[in-house]
Design a protein around this motif. Structure first.
Motif, mmCIF file in Angstrom:
data_model
loop_
_atom_site.group_PDB
_atom_site.id
_atom_site.type_symbol
_atom_site.label_atom_id
_atom_site.label_comp_id
_atom_site.label_asym_id
_atom_site.label_seq_id
_atom_site.Cartn_x
_atom_site.Cartn_y
_atom_site.Cartn_z
ATOM 1 N N ILE A 141 0.858 -1.202 0.000
ATOM 2 C CA ILE A 141 0.000 0.000 0.000
ATOM 3 C C ILE A 141 0.893 1.250 0.000
ATOM 4 O O ILE A 141 0.639 2.212 -0.726
ATOM 5 C CB ILE A 141 -0.958 -0.013 1.222
ATOM 6 C CG1 ILE A 141 -1.931 -1.185 1.081
ATOM 7 C CG2 ILE A 141 -1.718 1.311 1.333
ATOM 8 C CD1 ILE A 141 -2.858 -1.404 2.275
ATOM 9 N N LYS B 39 -8.321 8.662 -1.780
ATOM 10 C CA LYS B 39 -8.648 8.075 -0.471
ATOM 11 C C LYS B 39 -8.426 6.569 -0.530
ATOM 12 O O LYS B 39 -8.753 5.939 -1.540
ATOM 13 C CB LYS B 39 -10.128 8.317 -0.144
ATOM 14 C CG LYS B 39 -10.525 9.765 -0.058
ATOM 15 C CD LYS B 39 -11.304 10.041 1.217
ATOM 16 C CE LYS B 39 -11.273 11.493 1.657
ATOM 17 N NZ LYS B 39 -10.871 12.473 0.670
ATOM 18 N N ILE B 40 -7.900 6.027 0.572
ATOM 19 C CA ILE B 40 -7.630 4.581 0.594
ATOM 20 C C ILE B 40 -8.605 3.909 1.558
ATOM 21 O O ILE B 40 -8.647 4.262 2.736
ATOM 22 C CB ILE B 40 -6.187 4.308 1.067
ATOM 23 C CG1 ILE B 40 -5.211 5.186 0.282
ATOM 24 C CG2 ILE B 40 -5.833 2.838 0.934
ATOM 25 C CD1 ILE B 40 -3.832 5.249 0.906
ATOM 26 N N ASN B 41 -9.379 2.974 1.033
ATOM 27 C CA ASN B 41 -10.298 2.198 1.868
ATOM 28 C C ASN B 41 -9.723 0.801 2.057
ATOM 29 O O ASN B 41 -9.327 0.162 1.075
ATOM 30 C CB ASN B 41 -11.652 2.069 1.177
ATOM 31 C CG ASN B 41 -12.382 3.378 1.207
ATOM 32 O OD1 ASN B 41 -12.711 3.889 2.271
ATOM 33 N ND2 ASN B 41 -12.606 3.966 0.036
ATOM 34 N N VAL B 42 -9.697 0.357 3.291
ATOM 35 C CA VAL B 42 -9.083 -0.953 3.585
ATOM 36 C C VAL B 42 -10.091 -1.820 4.330
ATOM 37 O O VAL B 42 -10.905 -1.329 5.105
ATOM 38 C CB VAL B 42 -7.824 -0.766 4.460
ATOM 39 C CG1 VAL B 42 -7.169 -2.104 4.780
ATOM 40 C CG2 VAL B 42 -6.815 0.144 3.795
ATOM 41 N N VAL C 83 -5.533 5.807 6.151
ATOM 42 C CA VAL C 83 -6.506 4.975 5.443
ATOM 43 C C VAL C 83 -7.815 4.998 6.207
ATOM 44 O O VAL C 83 -7.861 5.347 7.384
ATOM 45 C CB VAL C 83 -6.029 3.504 5.284
ATOM 46 C CG1 VAL C 83 -4.761 3.411 4.476
ATOM 47 C CG2 VAL C 83 -5.862 2.828 6.642
ATOM 48 N N TRP D 238 -7.975 -3.652 -0.475
ATOM 49 C CA TRP D 238 -8.105 -2.189 -0.443
ATOM 50 C C TRP D 238 -8.537 -1.643 -1.793
ATOM 51 O O TRP D 238 -8.434 -2.331 -2.820
ATOM 52 C CB TRP D 238 -6.814 -1.525 0.041
ATOM 53 C CG TRP D 238 -5.637 -1.598 -0.884
ATOM 54 C CD1 TRP D 238 -5.297 -0.698 -1.846
ATOM 55 C CD2 TRP D 238 -4.623 -2.618 -0.913
ATOM 56 N NE1 TRP D 238 -4.129 -1.084 -2.477
ATOM 57 C CE2 TRP D 238 -3.702 -2.255 -1.918
ATOM 58 C CE3 TRP D 238 -4.406 -3.787 -0.196
ATOM 59 C CZ2 TRP D 238 -2.581 -3.039 -2.225
ATOM 60 C CZ3 TRP D 238 -3.289 -4.563 -0.504
ATOM 61 C CH2 TRP D 238 -2.395 -4.176 -1.503
ATOM 62 N N ILE E 114 -8.636 2.314 -3.879
ATOM 63 C CA ILE E 114 -8.279 3.734 -3.816
ATOM 64 C C ILE E 114 -9.240 4.497 -4.718
ATOM 65 O O ILE E 114 -9.442 4.109 -5.875
ATOM 66 C CB ILE E 114 -6.812 3.942 -4.232
ATOM 67 C CG1 ILE E 114 -5.906 3.108 -3.290
ATOM 68 C CG2 ILE E 114 -6.438 5.419 -4.195
ATOM 69 C CD1 ILE E 114 -4.440 3.289 -3.481
#
Ligand code: AMP
Length: 421
Positions: free
Chosen positions: A145, A161-164, A250, A268, A270
């Motif tokens: 990441i 934006k990073i969603n995990v 994140v 993840w 993005i």
């Protein structure tokens, strides 16, 4: 309006100057960053046995069921045009066995999915992706990441934006599926047709259904992690802790599941606000793929180049113009000058100067028009007088100033101003 026959197939596009400048810049940045992290390039075939994708992506996934270009070749073999990059890389790694145990590979190239074309969704699109094989640990996921964030910043993006989330392990699946099914039971009549089918085939996909009614129901469900083992939850916590250590922000999104069956642990996505409804810039995750009795584990990601370009252009609309490139145009008056200029053009190109000339023997006026059209910043004009004197007329195409120079000064001026290093 050009004839239909001249258009590329719907959902596929020609990539040419000036837009290609931006493509090349993004590809250069990617190679630079991948090398710094110890990744080498892999180029797999575009056509594979269909089983390579069906086995690894999962036969109930949308990509396999609805989107893959699948056909029988002339020998009756079932083949597929690659819809994504990971499966082929894993086939390669499985083939190499021990030799590819800790391989770090990246790819750049076209992928094909027969989806309904719209903004940000093409039938031929391009991905830049990377796979880090083995290393079943949270640090490997965090590093991946971090590399992706580094790369996006290098390309010039800030606003992503990073969603995990975690998919847990195969051992968690029964508990997750049973738990979700129980929680969904009372809502089945309100679900869309696809989701009612997904309850039996791929229940996790209910969580990322785009239908508003299904979305509202999904928000009321317990999180998938609540059904998982403690060790799976700890794995995610460790990834999050390491990302914090690396100062990477994140957002934990319990609804994020990613569409493919091969994921385990970290997944993840993005997103970028420039992309509208197709806002996913990139996706990634840890996977475990069994192909021909060999199981390969790794972590990887893929970013859509078309979408990267949309995002970059929103931040800087002139980004595709590329760097202004200096160029010199040679203009000849008479056959002898034409031949001397051919030799000069070759000598200049050998020295790294971008140059061109009219090759069809047209008159001076036409040659000067061609010089203008080429965007040349300088012209070198020669006729019999210059040939006899051993001089050159050097014209600045921007301010129109023309000077007479001898060879040493010509070379000095052209190579210092015009060399593209
Ligand atoms: P996926 O593995 O399907 O999540 O794809 C990874 C990335 O590839 C997405 O985040 C998009 O940026 C890009 N992508 C996927 N499908 C398409 C498509 N049909 N057209 C353009 N880009 C796509």
């Amino acid at each position: 309006m050009a004839s239909e026959e001249l258009q590329p197939i719907q959902g596929m596009a020609d990539l040419a100057p000036p837009e290609i400048n931006l493509w090349q810049r993004i590809e250069r940045s990617s190679r630079l960053i991948f090398e710094r992290y110890g990744f080498g390039e892999i180029r797999t075939p575009i056509l594979e046995k269909a089983s390579v994708f069906i086995r690894s992506l999962g036969d109930t996934t949308d990509v396999v069921q609805k989107e893959m270009y699948l056909f029988e070749d002339r020998g009756g073999r079932k083949v597929a045009v690659r819809p994504e990059g990971t499966a082929s890389v894993i086939r390669y790694v499985a083939l190499k066995g021990q030799d590819a145990q800790a391989a770090r590979l990246y790819y750049i190239g076209p992928m094909f999915r027969c989806e309904r074309p719209q903004a940000g969704r093409k039938r031929q699109f391009h991905q830049i992706g990377a796979e880090s094989i083995g290393g079943d640990c949270a640090a490997a996921d965090a590093e991946m990441i971090a590399m992706q964030v580094h790369l996006l910043r290098e390309i010039g993006l800030r606003d992503f934006k990073i969603n995990v989330n975690t998919r847990g392990l195969p051992e968690d699946r029964v508990a997750v599926t049973t738990g979700l099914r129980q929680a969904l039971e009372p809502h089945i009549p309100q679900l869309c047709d696809d989701c009612r089918r997904r309850i039996d085939t791929n229940i996790l996909r209910v969580l990322d259904c785009k239908n508003d009614g299904c979305k509202a129901i999904a928000r009321t469900l317990p999180t998938v992690t609540s059904f998982m083992s403690e060790s799976s939850r700890n794995y995610l916590d460790e990834v999050l802790r390491l990302l914090k250590l690396l100062e990477i922000d994140v957002n934990v999104n319990p609804m994020l599941i990613r569409g493919l069956d091969y994921y385990v642990h970290t997944v993840w996505e993005i997103t970028h606000p420039a992309l509208g409804s197709q806002d996913a810039l990139a996706g990634g995750g840890r996977y475990r793929i069994t192909i021909s009795d060999r199981t390969v584990e790794g972590v990887g990601f893929a970013m859509g180049v078309e979408r990267l370009i949309m995002a970059v252009q929103q931040d800087d609309p002139s980004a595709a113009k590329g760097d202004a490139k200096n160029m010199v145009w040679l203009v000849s008056f008479g056959q002898a000058a034409f031949e001397e200029n051919l030799k000069l053009m070759q000598a200049l190109r050998f020295r790294g100067v971008r140059c061109g000339m009219d090759l069809s023997g047209r008159g001076m006026k036409a040659q000067m028009r061609a010089a203008d059209r080429s965007g040349a910043t300088a012209a070198v004009i020669r006729g019999d007088t210059e040939l006899n004197d051993g001089t050159f007329q050097l014209k600045d195409m921007v301010d129109g100033v023309q000077v007479t120079v001898a060879m040493p000064e010509l070379l000095e001026r052209l190579t210092s101003k015009l060399t593209i290093s």
